[in-house]
Design a protein around this motif. Structure first.
Motif, PDB file in Angstrom:
ATOM      1  N   GLU A   1       0.894  -1.325  -0.272  1.00 25.87           N
ATOM      2  CA  GLU A   1       0.570   0.020  -0.456  1.00 25.87           C
ATOM      3  C   GLU A   1       0.828   1.948   0.200  1.00 25.87           C
ATOM      4  OE1 GLU A   1      -2.810  -0.445   3.746  1.00 25.87           O
ATOM      5  OE2 GLU A   1      -3.556  -2.332   2.408  1.00 25.87           O
ATOM      6  N   VAL A   2       1.841   0.980   0.786  1.00 23.77           N
ATOM      7  CA  VAL A   2       2.985   2.929   0.990  1.00 23.77           C
ATOM      8  C   VAL A   2       3.445   2.583  -0.377  1.00 23.77           C
ATOM      9  CG1 VAL A   2       4.527   3.720   2.215  1.00 23.77           C
ATOM     10  CG2 VAL A   2       2.683   2.461   3.145  1.00 23.77           C
ATOM     11  N   ALA A   3       3.906   2.005  -0.917  1.00 25.59           N
ATOM     12  CA  ALA A   3       4.476   1.972  -2.096  1.00 25.59           C
ATOM     13  C   ALA A   3       4.100   2.134  -3.557  1.00 25.59           C
ATOM     14  CB  ALA A   3       5.652  -0.072  -2.687  1.00 25.59           C
ATOM     15  N   GLU A   4       2.856   2.215  -3.468  1.00 23.27           N
ATOM     16  CA  GLU A   4       2.281   2.969  -4.050  1.00 23.27           C
ATOM     17  C   GLU A   4       0.867   3.627  -4.478  1.00 23.27           C
ATOM     18  OE1 GLU A   4      -1.690  -0.676  -4.810  1.00 23.27           O
ATOM     19  OE2 GLU A   4      -0.452  -1.714  -5.309  1.00 23.27           O
ATOM     20  N   SER A   5       1.498   4.117  -3.250  1.00 25.47           N
ATOM     21  CA  SER A   5       1.130   5.770  -2.503  1.00 25.47           C
ATOM     22  C   SER A   5       2.610   6.801  -3.132  1.00 25.47           C
ATOM     23  CB  SER A   5       0.988   5.707  -1.002  1.00 25.47           C
ATOM     24  OG  SER A   5      -0.810   5.196  -1.143  1.00 25.47           O
ATOM     25  N   TYR A   6       3.660   6.381  -2.112  1.00 26.06           N
ATOM     26  CA  TYR A   6       4.857   6.961  -2.526  1.00 26.06           C
ATOM     27  C   TYR A   6       5.601   6.520  -3.595  1.00 26.06           C
ATOM     28  CZ  TYR A   6       3.349   8.869   1.979  1.00 26.06           C
ATOM     29  OH  TYR A   6       2.684   9.189   3.633  1.00 26.06           O
ATOM     30  N   ALA A   7       6.260   7.457  -4.902  1.00 35.03           N
ATOM     31  CA  ALA A   7       7.806   6.910  -5.517  1.00 35.03           C
ATOM     32  C   ALA A   7       8.650   6.811  -4.866  1.00 35.03           C
ATOM     33  CB  ALA A   7       7.320   8.480  -6.520  1.00 35.03           C
ATOM     34  N   ASN A   8       9.529   7.190  -3.259  1.00 38.31           N
ATOM     35  CA  ASN A   8      10.373   6.663  -3.104  1.00 38.31           C
ATOM     36  C   ASN A   8      10.847   5.370  -2.788  1.00 38.31           C
ATOM     37  OD1 ASN A   8       8.599   8.252  -1.053  1.00 38.31           O
ATOM     38  ND2 ASN A   8       9.983   7.921   0.130  1.00 38.31           N
ATOM     39  N   LEU A   9       9.419   4.214  -2.509  1.00 38.24           N
ATOM     40  CA  LEU A   9       9.878   3.559  -1.939  1.00 38.24           C
ATOM     41  C   LEU A   9       9.183   2.481  -2.980  1.00 38.24           C
ATOM     42  CD1 LEU A   9      10.009   1.226   0.267  1.00 38.24           C
ATOM     43  CD2 LEU A   9       7.275   1.367   0.782  1.00 38.24           C
ATOM     44  N   HIS A  10      11.086   1.136  -2.596  1.00 41.32           N
ATOM     45  CA  HIS A  10      10.792   0.526  -3.887  1.00 41.32           C
ATOM     46  C   HIS A  10      11.366  -0.845  -3.389  1.00 41.32           C
ATOM     47  CE1 HIS A  10       9.943   2.420  -8.156  1.00 41.32           C
ATOM     48  NE2 HIS A  10      10.500   3.914  -7.040  1.00 41.32           N
ATOM     49  N   VAL A  11      10.473  -2.152  -3.531  1.00 42.04           N
ATOM     50  CA  VAL A  11      10.962  -3.595  -3.179  1.00 42.04           C
ATOM     51  C   VAL A  11      11.463  -3.936  -4.713  1.00 42.04           C
ATOM     52  CG1 VAL A  11       9.762  -4.938  -2.204  1.00 42.04           C
ATOM     53  CG2 VAL A  11       8.825  -3.086  -1.631  1.00 42.04           C
ATOM     54  N   CYS A  12      11.964  -4.229  -4.106  1.00 40.58           N
ATOM     55  CA  CYS A  12      12.597  -5.737  -5.485  1.00 40.58           C
ATOM     56  C   CYS A  12      12.686  -6.630  -4.832  1.00 40.58           C
ATOM     57  CB  CYS A  12      14.760  -4.582  -5.361  1.00 40.58           C
ATOM     58  SG  CYS A  12      15.191  -6.271  -6.919  1.00 40.58           S
ATOM     59  N   THR A  13      12.184  -7.972  -5.600  1.00 34.07           N
ATOM     60  CA  THR A  13      12.299  -9.270  -5.015  1.00 34.07           C
ATOM     61  C   THR A  13      13.109  -9.711  -6.413  1.00 34.07           C
ATOM     62  OG1 THR A  13      10.047  -9.873  -6.517  1.00 34.07           O
ATOM     63  CG2 THR A  13       9.737  -8.867  -4.167  1.00 34.07           C
ATOM     64  N   ASP A  14      13.543 -11.488  -5.460  1.00 35.06           N
ATOM     65  CA  ASP A  14      14.494 -12.578  -6.347  1.00 35.06           C
ATOM     66  C   ASP A  14      15.795 -11.472  -6.276  1.00 35.06           C
ATOM     67  OD1 ASP A  14      12.564 -13.909  -8.150  1.00 35.06           O
ATOM     68  OD2 ASP A  14      11.440 -12.440  -8.291  1.00 35.06           O
ATOM     69  N   ALA A  15      16.294 -10.950  -5.416  1.00 31.58           N
ATOM     70  CA  ALA A  15      17.465 -10.531  -4.924  1.00 31.58           C
ATOM     71  C   ALA A  15      18.074 -10.571  -3.850  1.00 31.58           C
ATOM     72  CB  ALA A  15      17.258  -8.901  -4.582  1.00 31.58           C
ATOM     73  N   PRO A  16      18.534 -11.685  -4.039  1.00 36.52           N
ATOM     74  CA  PRO A  16      19.612 -12.925  -3.208  1.00 36.52           C
ATOM     75  C   PRO A  16      20.830 -11.136  -2.527  1.00 36.52           C
ATOM     76  CG  PRO A  16      19.285 -13.401  -4.409  1.00 36.52           C
ATOM     77  CD  PRO A  16      18.917 -13.541  -4.972  1.00 36.52           C
ATOM     78  N   VAL A  17      21.059 -11.108  -1.151  1.00 40.24           N
ATOM     79  CA  VAL A  17      21.869 -10.248  -1.582  1.00 40.24           C
ATOM     80  C   VAL A  17      22.866 -11.401  -0.694  1.00 40.24           C
ATOM     81  CG1 VAL A  17      22.892  -8.868   0.191  1.00 40.24           C
ATOM     82  CG2 VAL A  17      21.330  -8.855  -0.652  1.00 40.24           C
ATOM     83  N   THR A  18      24.164 -11.179  -1.485  1.00 39.21           N
ATOM     84  CA  THR A  18      25.731 -12.352  -1.425  1.00 39.21           C
ATOM     85  C   THR A  18      26.571 -12.105  -0.302  1.00 39.21           C
ATOM     86  OG1 THR A  18      26.517 -11.967  -3.246  1.00 39.21           O
ATOM     87  CG2 THR A  18      24.739 -13.870  -2.905  1.00 39.21           C
ATOM     88  N   ARG A  19      27.217 -10.334  -0.414  1.00 39.73           N
ATOM     89  CA  ARG A  19      27.958  -9.746   0.293  1.00 39.73           C
ATOM     90  C   ARG A  19      28.300  -8.473   0.411  1.00 39.73           C
ATOM     91  NH1 ARG A  19      32.821 -12.452   0.817  1.00 39.73           N
ATOM     92  NH2 ARG A  19      34.837 -11.754   1.719  1.00 39.73           N
TER      93      ARG A  19
END
Length: 506
Positions: free
Chosen positions: A163-181
């Motif tokens: 809900e917040v991501a759809e209302s605030y252009a400054n928030l993004h969520v990136c899936t399929d993104a495993p951090v390794t280091r």
């Protein structure tokens, strides 16, 4: 970035990303500060290793050496929204005694309970639950009555984050993104994170501030895997002091007379419109008198107890029906829809046994912080080349003695006030308590401390020696209490967001 929530699979050309605040993990520990920071106008990127819909297979753990049984899958969901997708909705804060300095406990919080109290109130409001005007009636001397309330339906951080991501252009969520280091410069400042892009190359993420919020197993795993040798990010206590709220049906209580089970002390009951369950613990003064811990017991009529055991047996076998239910219509109805709906039903079964004088005591146990209970890297690696982890966890003699002391004191108090008696005989001699040792609360592995000598993060959740790296989640708990950590995770996440808003103005 075309959508606020998007998959890295849809952007095969990406090699770099840049933001103000990068958060690793979209569960409660990451989602709550992400929402708060976005609303305050900060550019926030949340990296989620899993997909937007279905959990990934869990390949993190290689080996476990432990006391009791383990049921890690019940508390881990590698997907958007994290473990809140599995949460049944029961919530309570830690107690003031959990934050107090106790000379017989190794470590204490560097912040007082009062520092979190306003954030607990905000977290309750966010989840749409409240203790209302509930106050314990005058109870028994030496005991405290602790309410757990239910979020109905269970609060899902993924819903709010979307809900917040759809209302605030400054928030993004990136899936399929495993951090390794994690990469840091010579001064200890984190410069970039490596992400294993599904296209096969490494994506580099830059930010001013980084928050690790992927849970009490994944956070120490990533930090340990980012070290060069035995030194580096996190200090010498990283991965140690692991605990997970062991639980067991540990004793029975026989009252002097039968009582109505239509009471929040004996079954899930609506109090002033809020579904609630109340349990018992020793007062802070009584805990100090026996140098004990903050254990908690829930009283269950035998019908609820039997159904609960059937639920656990069926869930561990991974089936929706179980032969144990044959001939028991009530249990058969329950097991026919096993899952969260089932779990939330169990606490109301006591009302089918309207009066009772005998109850099972379900113990939810605190534990002495122990550096030998730990997460360590394995030589075994997963499909991304990340080291898996080995878990060592034991409920040692000192922990068991504290439970026996708790039961003994509870029995003394009930007998002295002519209420009833606790049957805990043979507990001290028993070699197997039937503990569910490791399940869904992964705490302590990046514990909060006064300095690097006794902690991994400081009172603001910042990793010692690494000024722009923070940890959010139950891994920062230096002591554990008896409450499930969801509310405290949310409260600490809000407090961390307020700190970053103050320290990093736009």
């Amino acid at each position: 970035m075309p959508k606020p929530i998007w998959s890295l699979r849809d952007r095969p050309e990406l090699t770099t990303l840049d933001t103000d605040i990068c958060i690793v993990g979209s569960g409660p520990a990451g989602g709550v500060p992400a929402v708060e920071l976005a609303r305050a106008g900060r550019r926030v990127l949340v990296l989620e290793a899993g997909t937007a819909t279905k959990p990934l297979p869990d390949t993190t753990v290689h080996e476990m050496v432990l006391t009791g049984t383990a049921d890690i899958a019940f508390g881990r969901a590698l997907q958007f929204g994290g473990s809140s997708n599995l949460w049944a909705g029961r919530v309570a804060p830690l107690d003031a005694v959990d934050f107090a300095e106790r000379r017989w406990v190794d470590g204490n919080w560097p912040i007082p309970y009062e520092a979190l109290a306003p954030y607990y109130a905000r977290a309750f409001e966010m989840m749409g639950v409240s203790l209302g005007k509930w106050q314990p009636s005058k109870g028994l001397e030496g005991l405290t009555y602790k309410p757990f309330v239910w979020s109905e339906p269970p609060f899902r951080i993924g819903t709010l984050l979307r809900e917040v991501a759809e209302s605030y252009a400054n928030l993004h969520v990136c899936t399929d993104a495993p951090v390794t280091r994690i990469h840091a410069d010579e001064a200890g400042t984190v410069t970039t994170l490596d992400v294993a892009h599904p296209a096969g190359h490494t994506l580099s993420v830059k930010a001013r501030v980084f928050i690790l919020a992927s849970g009490g197993l994944e956070v120490p795993r990533l930090m340990l895997a980012s070290r060069n040798g035995d030194t580096g990010i996190g200090g010498r206590l990283l991965g140690r002091y692991f605990s997970t709220h062991p639980k067991a049906d540990i004793a029975t209580l026989t009252l002097g007379r039968a009582v109505s089970t239509r009471n929040a002390l004996f079954s899930d009951t609506r109090v002033q419109g809020q579904l609630m369950r109340i349990g018992m613990a020793l007062s802070a003064q009584d805990q100090e008198s026996i140098e004990g811990l903050n254990h908690y017991v829930q009283l269950s009529p035998f019908l609820e107890y039997r159904a609960s055991k059937l639920f656990e047996a069926a869930r561990q076998k991974g089936v929706s029906r179980n032969s144990l239910a044959t001939g028991n219509p009530t249990a058969r109805r329950i097991l026919g829809s096993i899952g969260l709906k089932t779990f939330n039903t169990l606490g109301r079964l006591g009302k089918l046994e309207p009066r009772a004088k005998s109850f099972v005591l379900r113990g939810f146990f605190d534990q002495f912080p122990d550096p030998d209970n730990r997460i360590a890297l394995s030589a075994e690696r997963d499909q991304l080349g990340m080291p898996k982890i080995n878990i060592t966890w034991h409920f040692r003699e000192r922990d068991q003695a504290s439970v026996v002391g708790f039961m003994q004191r509870l029995d003394e108090l009930l007998k002295a006030q002519r209420v009833g008696a606790v049957n805990y005989r043979n507990l001290a001699e028993a070699s197997d308590w039937g503990l569910t040792g490791i399940h869904s609360h992964f705490m302590g592995t990046t514990r909060m401390g006064h300095s690097a000598a006794n902690g991994v993060v400081d009172s603001d959740n910042c990793v010692f020696g690494t000024p722009n790296l923070y940890v959010s989640g139950p891994s920062v708990f230096p002591t554990y209490g008896n409450a499930n950590p969801f509310l405290t995770i949310a409260a600490l996440g809000m407090r961390l967001a307020d700190h970053l808003i103050l320290m990093h103005p736009r």
